[in-house]
Design an enzyme around this catalytic site. Structure first.
Site, short mmCIF file in Angstrom:
data_model
loop_
_atom_site.label_atom_id
_atom_site.label_comp_id
_atom_site.label_asym_id
_atom_site.label_seq_id
_atom_site.Cartn_x
_atom_site.Cartn_y
_atom_site.Cartn_z
N HIS A 214 50.67 34.22 32.06
CA HIS A 214 51.58 35.30 31.28
C HIS A 214 52.75 34.42 30.86
CE1 HIS A 214 49.35 38.84 32.62
NE2 HIS A 214 49.66 38.35 33.71
N ASP B 120 41.07 36.54 34.89
CA ASP B 120 42.18 37.22 35.64
C ASP B 120 42.11 38.77 35.02
OD1 ASP B 120 44.82 36.66 37.12
OD2 ASP B 120 45.03 38.58 36.14
N HIS C 116 44.27 40.79 34.43
CA HIS C 116 45.25 40.86 33.23
C HIS C 116 45.20 39.74 32.31
CE1 HIS C 116 46.89 42.18 37.31
NE2 HIS C 116 47.05 43.47 36.50
N ASP D 119 41.93 38.88 41.20
CA ASP D 119 42.46 40.27 41.21
C ASP D 119 41.25 41.19 40.54
OD1 ASP D 119 42.98 39.13 38.63
OD2 ASP D 119 44.98 39.83 38.64
#
Length: 344
Positions: free
Chosen positions: A160, A196, A198, A285
């Site tokens: 991120h 991931d 996200h 995740d």
């Protein structure tokens, strides 16, 4: 498979974070990496190595000098102002506000260099992030020297983090640093596959207008899932990078069949690109029991992921990203790596 382990990650140990408007116990904690380390050691997957220090220069090839200067000195500045506990940003230069003038206020600069209020700046955030990047560079050295693959066990995660901001628990973008270093070492085509839950907004932004890094991501639909403001399917690159970015957003609760259909599509795009190196941003995740994510993968699916990546055929650098079901993370990561190692 050789693992490069960031033994300084524990210096970054947040107690709380903001989540859905409340101050809650932090999800991104040192135990995440400790559980993975224990699983790797018990399985005797391979040697676990310390990082070598490649210095700040490789990080500066991805992140702005002003951002790195702020990040490396932020904790000391916060303490000098009498700050108590971890520092959280509270104000941001959004639309119509200026971001081209560097404020003198620490609170203002903390907001300037961040994207959310859920990423605590701790006493050890900078050393943990710095040495995480060094782990990535050390593992890259191994792969470029002929290893079939290497795994980077580090935290905080990185995907991120943008060129000049932190967020989503991330401070330094390990995947982007490794990709740029590989190009600087003479490679011409690098692929990054982000699995991931996200979207890796920071990684996408770093290479969005370039054709020497193909970025592909399978993730929760940003219409409802963090980071919300990037990761849509119509983001395909710009300028020289047009066609070298592929997003595969899926709704929360998507089936495993839908997830693997996206994986097949992503790998087909990357196969056509024919990269000399594949970097995998490995977030687990996507696990069905993850507390902040909404896919349904479990150990059989993680093993299958590893097998699919092995069959892709490129030298592979695995970088640890998310995964917040702490007691399950070690088994899930091990399932991926064992799947990769056992596949022929």
């Amino acid at each position: 498979m050789k693992t490069v382990y960031n033994d300084r990650h524990g210096q970054h140990a947040a107690r709380h974070e903001f989540f859905r408007g409340q101050l809650v116990p932090a999800f991104e904690i040192p135990a995440r990496a400790y559980y993975v380390l224990q699983a790797l050691q018990a399985a005797e997957l391979g040697p676990i190595l310390p990082p070598e220090d490649h210095g700040l220069a490789p990080l500066a090839r991805v992140h702005s000098a002003a951002y790195l200067d702020f990040l490396s000195g932020a904790w000391a500045e916060w303490q000098g102002l009498g700050g108590e506990g971890d520092a959280f940003p509270a104000v941001w230069p959004v639309r119509t506000l200026r971001a081209d003038v560097l404020p003198r206020s620490f609170a203002a600069r903390l907001g300037l260099y961040s994207m959310d209020s859920g990423t605590p700046l701790t006493a050890g955030a900078w050393p943990a992030a710095y040495w995480g990047a060094q782990c990535s560079l050390t593992a890259l050295d191994l792969v470029l020297a002929g290893e079939r693959s290497a795994y980077v066990l580090t935290r905080p995660p990185g995907h991120h983090a943008g060129a000049d901001f932190f967020g989503g628990y991330c401070f330094v973008n390990n995947a982007a640093v490794a990709a740029q270093a590989a190009l600087d070492r003479g490679l011409k085509r690098v692929a990054i596959l982000d699995v991931d839950y996200h979207h890796g907004n920071g990684t996408q932004a770093c290479f969005y207008e370039r054709a020497d890094v193909f970025f592909a991501s399978i993730h929760g639909d940003p219409l409802t899932e963090y980071p919300f403001f990037l990761g849509h399917a119509d983001e395909t690159g710009a300028g020289a990078g047009l066609g070298f970015n592929a997003n595969f957003p899926l709704p929360a609760g998507a089936s495993n069949e839908a997830w693997f259909a996206c994986l097949d599509a992503a790998l087909a795009r990357l196969q056509a690109y024919a990269p000399e190196l594949l970097i995998v941003s490995l977030g687990v995740d996507t696990y069905g029991g993850d507390p902040i994510s909404h896919f349904q993968l479990d150990r059989p699916e993680f093993s299958l992921l590893g097998q699919r990546i092995r069959r892709f055929g490129a030298p592979t650098l695995w970088l640890q990203e998310g995964g917040y079901a702490t007691e399950a993370i070690g088994h899930n990561v091990l399932a991926v790596l064992r799947g990769f190692e056992s596949s022929t």
